[in-house]
Design an enzyme around this catalytic site. Structure first.
Site, PDB file in Angstrom:
ATOM      1  N   VAL A  60      57.252  15.267 -11.073  1.00 57.25           N
ATOM      2  CA  VAL A  60      58.519  14.630 -11.440  1.00 57.25           C
ATOM      3  C   VAL A  60      58.282  13.209 -11.941  1.00 57.25           C
ATOM      4  CG1 VAL A  60      60.783  13.906 -10.599  1.00 57.25           C
ATOM      5  CG2 VAL A  60      59.824  16.084  -9.847  1.00 57.25           C
ATOM      6  N   CYS A  61      57.392  12.484 -11.290  1.00 60.92           N
ATOM      7  CA  CYS A  61      57.090  11.116 -11.721  1.00 60.92           C
ATOM      8  C   CYS A  61      56.462  11.124 -13.115  1.00 60.92           C
ATOM      9  CB  CYS A  61      56.163  10.436 -10.723  1.00 60.92           C
ATOM     10  SG  CYS A  61      56.853  10.282  -9.060  1.00 60.92           S
ATOM     11  N   ALA A  62      55.530  12.027 -13.321  1.00 62.21           N
ATOM     12  CA  ALA A  62      54.891  12.141 -14.635  1.00 62.21           C
ATOM     13  C   ALA A  62      55.920  12.488 -15.701  1.00 62.21           C
ATOM     14  CB  ALA A  62      53.784  13.194 -14.586  1.00 62.21           C
ATOM     15  N   SER A  64      59.056  11.720 -15.710  1.00 65.76           N
ATOM     16  CA  SER A  64      59.904  10.554 -15.998  1.00 65.76           C
ATOM     17  C   SER A  64      59.190   9.576 -16.925  1.00 65.76           C
ATOM     18  CB  SER A  64      60.350   9.860 -14.705  1.00 65.76           C
ATOM     19  OG  SER A  64      59.312   9.123 -14.105  1.00 65.76           O
TER      20      SER A  64
END
Length: 168
Positions: A60-62, A64
């Site tokens: 999810v961070c990647a 974003s």
């Protein structure tokens, strides 16, 4: 004061409160991919999107970072600062491997106060010490014009809401 968000459905506590629209952003100095210190003041006169997240090594961070890299091309006079506790080496490796050049990655490596000051420090649970997922948009004078503390850390932020503020 504190706030509660969720990680995989379980409540976790976040220290302090995320800055709200109308407030002034606090100054900060974080670490760039070349290990240099980078201050908020270096982006004076530009609008800033602070994409804050736990770790670039999660899906999810990647996602974003990839999405904000794309959105950065749609707005003028705006820099996107992607902030996490990852080492600058990991941030640089990820952006290089992904071909991402429209965002600036910054690490809290030498400044844990950033997490407290921006109301994103997770203080309990398995992600204790990392940042909660948040997006804060600042105008050219470092006034907060949008903020979102994402309720479920495993969910992506509301990209459209942040983009709409920049296009207004």
């Amino acid at each position: 004061m504190s706030q509660t968000v969720h990680f995989q459905g379980n409540p976790v506590t976040v220290a302090n409160v995320i800055p709200q629209a109308g407030s002034k952003a606090q100054a900060f100095t974080l670490v760039a991919k070349d290990l240099s210190d980078v201050s908020l003041s270096q982006y004076a006169g530009k609008r800033k999107v602070l994409n804050i997240f736990p770790s670039i090594d999660t899906g999810v961070c990647a996602a974003s970072v990839r999405k904000f890299n794309q959105l950065a091309t749609e707005v003028e006079n705006t820099v996107v600062l992607c902030v996490s506790a990852d080492l600058p080496f990991a941030q640089s490796r990820f952006c290089g491997a992904e071909g991402l050049s429209n965002v600036i990655t910054l690490s809290t490596l030498r400044n844990n106060e950033f997490l407290k000051n921006y109301g994103v420090e997770i203080v309990d649970g398995p992600l204790k010490g990392l940042a909660a997922r948040a997006v804060i948009v600042l105008d050219e004078n470092d006034n907060v014009i949008f903020s979102q503390l994402v309720d479920e850390i495993t969910h992506e932020p509301d990209y459209d809401a942040a983009l709409n503020v920049l296009k207004a």
